[in-house]
Design a protein around this motif. Structure first.
Motif, short mmCIF file in Angstrom:
data_model
loop_
_atom_site.label_atom_id
_atom_site.label_comp_id
_atom_site.label_asym_id
_atom_site.label_seq_id
_atom_site.Cartn_x
_atom_site.Cartn_y
_atom_site.Cartn_z
N ASN A 214 10.57 3.42 0.87
CA ASN A 214 9.79 3.47 2.12
C ASN A 214 8.56 2.57 2.03
O ASN A 214 8.18 1.93 3.02
CB ASN A 214 9.38 4.91 2.41
N LYS A 215 7.95 2.53 0.85
CA LYS A 215 6.79 1.66 0.67
C LYS A 215 7.18 0.19 0.83
O LYS A 215 6.46 -0.59 1.47
CB LYS A 215 6.17 1.89 -0.71
N ASP B 114 7.74 -0.42 4.54
CA ASP B 114 6.46 -0.52 5.24
C ASP B 114 5.78 -1.86 4.95
O ASP B 114 5.22 -2.50 5.84
CB ASP B 114 5.54 0.62 4.82
N TYR C 123 7.42 -4.67 6.98
CA TYR C 123 6.96 -4.70 8.37
C TYR C 123 5.54 -5.24 8.47
O TYR C 123 5.21 -6.03 9.37
CB TYR C 123 7.03 -3.31 8.98
#
Length: 486
Positions: free
Chosen positions: A36-37, A40, A43
């Motif tokens: 997830n890091k 993120d 993005y």
């Protein structure tokens, strides 16, 4: 960037000893957090890149303002500067209310978008505010008198046709592409430059030439040079700087890998795009320098600046899909197109101090043809996807279908802008809103409409004695309450 990290607690527990299930769940949970890091961060990097590109493109508004100011006579400087400021303000508001929805909203038959008016239900899963800001910032070629209509309706419809995933001629369509390939206009030689250039063409045609531009009887053109070559050069360098956001920024993302595990990815395409942009502009500038020297006998910096910008306008369509050597060809021909269009304009008694139609319209059209001739197969597949029926440049062995799609783009843009903007300017002329009186034109827009000059100046076409006292060499400067001597 490689694919997402995956972890299965069931598969992992078989490899562990006591408490295998709990250990596997813990390890997979940690890996999920790390994944997830990375997502993120991806993005954030792409959004930051797009925002930075948007800031560079918006700096072009300042460059265009300086170019406009230097290209007109001093008595119209304040007017043209006010026009540029209000153009940016009006364009931003109307693009927010209507333009973005028309350009990138869900398609209505491939003709026009119909969602996200006023950015309602925005951002989406695929597009956010940075994309909106970047798309608005590319509209620097409009003027105030028609910026709301051009930015809010005319331009967005063309953008939808060629840039939206659902546009009828878009290369991003998954099926039923025009001639099996779609028209390729990466950063807007047609969508941005031709649209703006043609709007300027109809404005100048319907308004007519400036007083004194042609001899009585129209036998000879008289050069009405702008008052400041320094401002023209300053504006040109600012536009050059901003073009590195205009062209490379049109990728909208930078963290995309073409070959997993290698150092080759979209960042490589972005670097190549910056190189092709540079080479085309530089070649056009040098070609214009020597070409105009042969024709006029002078080394003219303003002509060189326009040649440079013509090279940029031409390469904008194909900057991402051609090799660097081809960009040199693009810039060379763009210079010849600009020189030829300017010569034709003189013959036809067409007057535009900014050469908008010749530079943006003529060179933009050549840029679309250039793609149809020199687009590289590998680069097209990287940028647009290797779908069935995808074609590339005629001179690169790809056949003539892409060139046909590019010609169609030119024709529909000419038809659309002529029908919309030509009608608008005709109505404005009938309402006597398009041109000021002869008296005000001779006095200058600054004193006639804005209450004063941008700065004190001497215009060779004016009676200097009626505006400024004559001062003999060695005499003290005259004093006045408003302008003390310095």
């Amino acid at each position: 960037m490689s694919g997402a990290i995956t972890c299965s607690a069931t598969d992992l527990s078989a490899l562990l000893g006591p408490n295998a299930t709990a250990a596997a769940a813990y390890i997979c949970g940690q890996l999920g957090t790390v994944n997830n890091k990375f997502t993120d961060a991806s993005y954030a990097i792409d959004t930051t890149y797009l925002l930075f590109s948007a800031y560079l493109v918006f700096a072009m508004q300042l460059g265009f303002a300086m170019l406009c100011a230097g290209s007109v006579r001093a008595k119209n400087t304040m007017n043209i500067m006010l026009t540029n400021v209000l153009d940016a303000a009006a364009g931003g508001l109307f693009y927010y209310l209507f333009g973005y929805a028309f350009a990138f909203g869900e398609s209505s038959g491939g003709f026009i978008g119909r969602h996200n008016f006023g950015l309602k239900n925005f951002p989406t899963l695929t597009l956010d505010y940075s994309f909106f800001l970047y798309q608005w910032a590319t509209h620097f070629v409009a003027y105030l008198i028609y910026s709301s209509f051009l930015t809010g309706f005319v331009y967005p419809v063309v953008a939808h046709w060629f840039w939206s995933v659902n546009g009828w001629a878009s290369p991003f369509r998954s099926a039923d592409r025009l001639f099996g390939t779609g028209a390729i206009d990466f950063a807007g030689s047609g969508v941005v430059h031709m649209v703006g250039g043609l709007a300027g063409l109809w404005s100048a045609l319907i308004e007519g030439p400036r007083i004194g531009r042609f001899e009585e009887g129209g036998r000879r053109a008289i050069a009405l040079r702008g008052h400041s070559a320094s401002l023209v050069v300053l504006g040109t360098f600012l536009l050059w700087f901003g073009w590195y956001g205009f062209n490379p920024g049109s990728f909208t993302k930078i963290l995309v890998s073409y070959e997993s595990g290698s150092s080759y990815g979209q960042w490589s395409g972005i670097g190549r795009t910056a190189v092709t942009t540079t080479l085309s502009g530089c070649t056009a500038a040098l070609t214009t320098l020597f070409g105009k020297r042969l024709l006029s006998g002078h080394w003219n910096v303003t002509d060189v600046c326009n040649g440079l910008l013509g090279g940029f306008a031409a390469i904008t369509a194909g900057c991402s899909v051609v090799q660097p050597w081809a960009a040199i060809v693009c810039g060379f021909v763009a210079s010849l197109v600009l020189i030829g269009c300017n010569k034709l304009a003189e013959i036809l008694k067409y007057d535009d101090p900014l050469e908008a139609a010749q530079l943006h319209g003529g060179c933009g059209a050549w840029g679309l043809i250039f793609v149809g001739l020199f687009a590289n197969e590998k680069y097209i597949n990287e940028v647009y996807g290797a779908g069935p029926g995808r074609r590339y440049g005629l001179l690169m062995g790809g056949g003539g279908k892409l060139l046909g799609a590019q010609v169609v783009q030119i024709l529909v843009i000419v038809g659309w802008v002529s029908a919309t903007m030509g009608t608008l300017f005709f109505i404005l002329k009938k309402l006597k809103l398009l041109r000021i009186s002869e008296k005000d034109e001779m006095r200058g827009m600054d004193i006639a409409r804005h209450g004063g000059f941008a700065y004190i100046y001497h215009d060779n076409n004016d009676d200097e004695s009626s505006q400024f006292p004559r001062v003999s060499p060695g005499s003290p400067l005259p004093r006045s309450p408003n302008h003390p001597a310095v």
